[in-house]
Write an enzyme that holds these catalytic residues in place. Sequence first.
Site, mmCIF file in Angstrom:
data_model
loop_
_atom_site.group_PDB
_atom_site.id
_atom_site.type_symbol
_atom_site.label_atom_id
_atom_site.label_comp_id
_atom_site.label_asym_id
_atom_site.label_seq_id
_atom_site.Cartn_x
_atom_site.Cartn_y
_atom_site.Cartn_z
ATOM 1 N N HIS A 31 0.834 -1.194 0.000
ATOM 2 C CA HIS A 31 0.000 0.000 0.000
ATOM 3 C C HIS A 31 0.870 1.245 0.000
ATOM 4 C CE1 HIS A 31 1.009 -0.547 4.236
ATOM 5 N NE2 HIS A 31 0.720 0.733 4.435
ATOM 6 N N ASP A 54 0.615 5.040 1.823
ATOM 7 C CA ASP A 54 -0.106 5.538 2.996
ATOM 8 C C ASP A 54 -1.229 6.508 2.632
ATOM 9 O OD1 ASP A 54 1.331 4.079 4.877
ATOM 10 O OD2 ASP A 54 2.842 5.646 5.145
ATOM 11 N N HIS A 110 4.743 0.162 0.116
ATOM 12 C CA HIS A 110 5.493 -0.600 1.110
ATOM 13 C C HIS A 110 4.579 -1.626 1.762
ATOM 14 C CE1 HIS A 110 3.654 2.737 3.347
ATOM 15 N NE2 HIS A 110 3.654 1.934 4.404
ATOM 16 N N ARG A 127 5.118 6.232 13.526
ATOM 17 C CA ARG A 127 5.189 6.866 12.205
ATOM 18 C C ARG A 127 4.671 8.296 12.248
ATOM 19 N NH1 ARG A 127 1.247 4.452 7.959
ATOM 20 N NH2 ARG A 127 -0.048 6.251 8.532
#
Length: 307
Positions: free
Chosen positions: A111, A113, A267, A279
Amino acid sequence: MTIIKHDFVNTAASDGPLDIIPTAGRIGAEIRGVALGAGIDDATLDAIRAALLRHKVIFFRGQHALDDAGQEAFAARLGDPVAHPTVPVAPGSRFLLDLESREGQAASSWHTDVTFVPAYPKASILRSLTIPPAGGDTLWANGVTAYESLPAPLRTLADGLRAIHSNLYDYAAIKPDATDAATEQYRKVFTSTVYETEHPVVRVHPETGERALLLGHFIQKFVGLNQADSQRLFAILQDHATLPENTVRWRWQVGDVAVWDNQATQHRAIADFGRQLRRATIAGDVPVGIDGVASRAIKPEPVAAAG
């Protein structure tokens, strides 16, 4: 805007000030000798930005002095940090997302983000807190070299495609081993607000002019195609985008930081062991296709401007 054309060889810039070691043939580089944080000087920060555009994902080992506040401060130096649109921030932080997972529960499908919103993040900064002795790696794929290495007929087809992205995806299909509690948590939190956005399948990078495939598991279907045809075409393009030649795999250590260009990569985690990471994401702009047409929000419906 300078348009960069790749020859599929991932090399460090010969005249740069940083100690950069490429980690795979088409994507990824480790940067050594830099301590991340709010106090990083402007010249080093500019060199990091250039390395990010060149290598798509960059890694920094041993950033043990970097805590939540330091990660947030470094993110603010790179751009405008934003919180996740539906998932609550980590305790005590302003915009960090806590990615704590047990075995089999990491984000183990490809995917980019937050592509279910129009202006999805331009970059992400991931910091490792708890890492197993083995396992728990992360993979990244280069959407630019994936596009450039497509056979010409597929590249022509992709140029004209648009896709609907949504956070209301088939969670059970992507994570068939997820517990009922995990599935219910997904429904309550991740889809607390349902988003749908139409994006070009090939977006033009706003800084480099490169063309990159914009795919990943948030895609529901291609505009103008039914669900069955969309699934078959998605599999062809996605399989090509994530060929081993287009990827890099990172073996995490505690204190590592990865920064990636979310406008040019996908990723996924390897969900073989549990781990804890945090994150930060940097605000991006609305993608534009090669025809100059921008992405558009479908859900929630855009609020009409006052007349």
